[in-house]
Design an enzyme around this catalytic site. Structure first.
Site, mmCIF file in Angstrom:
data_model
loop_
_atom_site.group_PDB
_atom_site.id
_atom_site.type_symbol
_atom_site.label_atom_id
_atom_site.label_comp_id
_atom_site.label_asym_id
_atom_site.label_seq_id
_atom_site.Cartn_x
_atom_site.Cartn_y
_atom_site.Cartn_z
ATOM 1 C CB ILE A 113 -4.757 -11.747 2.721
ATOM 2 C CG1 ILE A 113 -5.859 -12.654 2.147
ATOM 3 C CG2 ILE A 113 -4.470 -12.086 4.189
ATOM 4 C CD1 ILE A 113 -7.138 -12.740 2.955
ATOM 5 C CG ASP A 119 -3.756 -2.754 -1.671
ATOM 6 O OD1 ASP A 119 -4.735 -2.781 -2.444
ATOM 7 O OD2 ASP A 119 -3.824 -3.044 -0.453
ATOM 8 N N GLY A 172 -9.821 -4.154 7.360
ATOM 9 C CA GLY A 172 -9.567 -4.229 8.798
ATOM 10 C C GLY A 172 -10.341 -5.375 9.430
ATOM 11 C CD GLU A 178 -12.358 0.315 -3.931
ATOM 12 O OE1 GLU A 178 -11.190 -0.013 -3.663
ATOM 13 O OE2 GLU A 178 -13.136 0.805 -3.101
ATOM 14 C CB SER A 188 -0.878 0.000 1.253
ATOM 15 O OG SER A 188 -0.057 0.182 2.394
ATOM 16 C CG ASP A 200 -9.314 3.523 -4.071
ATOM 17 O OD1 ASP A 200 -10.397 3.864 -4.592
ATOM 18 O OD2 ASP A 200 -9.219 3.172 -2.882
ATOM 19 N N GLY A 250 -10.550 -6.517 1.546
ATOM 20 C CA GLY A 250 -11.058 -6.725 2.909
ATOM 21 C C GLY A 250 -11.414 -8.171 3.172
ATOM 22 C CB SER A 251 -10.406 -11.219 1.532
ATOM 23 O OG SER A 251 -10.768 -10.485 0.384
ATOM 24 C CB SER A 252 -8.168 -10.252 6.843
ATOM 25 O OG SER A 252 -6.936 -10.226 6.170
HETATM 26 ZN ZN LIG Z 1 -8.278 -2.756 -0.249
#
Ligand SMILES: [Zn+2]
Length: 285
Positions: free
Chosen positions: A230, A81, A180, A133, A49, A103, A208-210
């Site tokens: 992740i 990211d 998060g 996105e 990021s 983004d 946001g897949s965690s």
């Molecule tokens: Zn993201």
């Protein structure tokens, strides 16, 4: 083997699985990702990021990721990211990233299209793939924060127009996940994933897949998600391992001994995700 984001994600799109995209800030994370990818024979995306690049320096992250990719027996892409800053995106192109995300989701549709198109033209000119996105993913990721009430799902009509006008290579969609840690269990809008996949017929990205339950992840992949981001789960594995080591060995001051167990813990979490996403065994020569 360093490859473009497009190569990796088109392969996933054609073969019906998802590639894990794991965030890095330091050497141990890069190594944990590559070890997990080699162990499970998975194609993989190393991503950073803007916050990660600020912390480590874009040159350091790029250099580590490139060494890792070149030494690896599996395909590896290096991705930015949530790029929001033009200069930062240019720095990534210049330093050998093979994929960038622009983004523009916090802008109105027209402005998001305009900004994304500009980045696509520049990145494609140097063979770099682009993620964008549409819709707003809730939660907090580094310096990007979207309040739960402002999160909006991706509209399939808008998505079709967005992709046509921008020429983006893969699209991050908002379907109920958040950045998060989760408070309750996230509810994914599976019908929306299915409709968008049918309309676009291109690689789709889940942020946001965690912390999303395994069944939900598997279902999302079966409906057309091809890149799964992740970050939080890796951070938590790191934290847990360091905390346990320091509690047991309060007088050990060697950084290698403190962080070494965390590298193993992160690798284990990452390898599990790769299997869950259907990426294990999908690496090609
Ligand atoms: Zn993201």
């Amino acid at each position: 083997m360093l490859v473009s984001g497009r190569q990796i994600l088109n392969h996933a799109h054609e073969n019906g699985y998802a590639v894990g995209a794991f965030n890095v800030n330091n050497m141990e994370q890069v190594q944990a990702i590559i070890e997990a990818a080699e162990e499970t024979k998975s194609p993989v995306i190393i991503q950073a990021s803007q916050g990660g690049l600020k912390y480590a320096g874009v040159e350091y992250i790029a250099a580590m990721a490139k060494v890792a990719a070149e030494k690896a027996s599996v395909p590896v892409a290096i991705h930015l990211d949530h790029g929001t800053d033009f200069k930062q995106i240019m720095a990534c192109l210049r330093n050998g990233f093979t994929s960038v995300m622009i983004d523009g989701s916090h802008y109105e549709l027209e402005e998001n299209i305009r900004k994304t198109k500009q980045i696509v033209e520049m990145a494609h000119a140097v063979g770099v793939s682009v993620e964008a996105e549409l819709g707003k993913i809730g939660g907090v990721e580094d310096d990007i924060s979207v309040d739960e009430k402002d999160a909006t799902y991706t509209d399939p009509d808008e998505a079709e127009r967005f992709v046509k006008e921008t020429g983006v290579d893969y699209l991050a969609i908002a379907v109920g996940t958040a950045h998060g840690p989760y408070k309750g269990e996230p509810k994914l809008d599976f019908d929306r994933i299915k409709v968008i996949k049918e309309r676009l017929n291109m690689p789709l990205v889940l942020h946001g897949s965690s912390g999303v339950p395994e069944e939900s992840i598997k279902k999302a992949v079966s409906l057309g998600i091809n890149k799964i981001n992740i970050d939080t789960d890796i951070r938590m594995a790191f934290h847990k391992a360091v905390k346990a080591f320091v509690a047991d060995n309060p007088d050990v001051y060697d950084p290698r001994k403190i962080v070494g167990p965390a590298r193993i813990a992160m690798k284990e979490v990452i390898a599990e995700k790769m299997k869950m996403f259907g990426a294990a065994g999908k690496a090609w020569k």
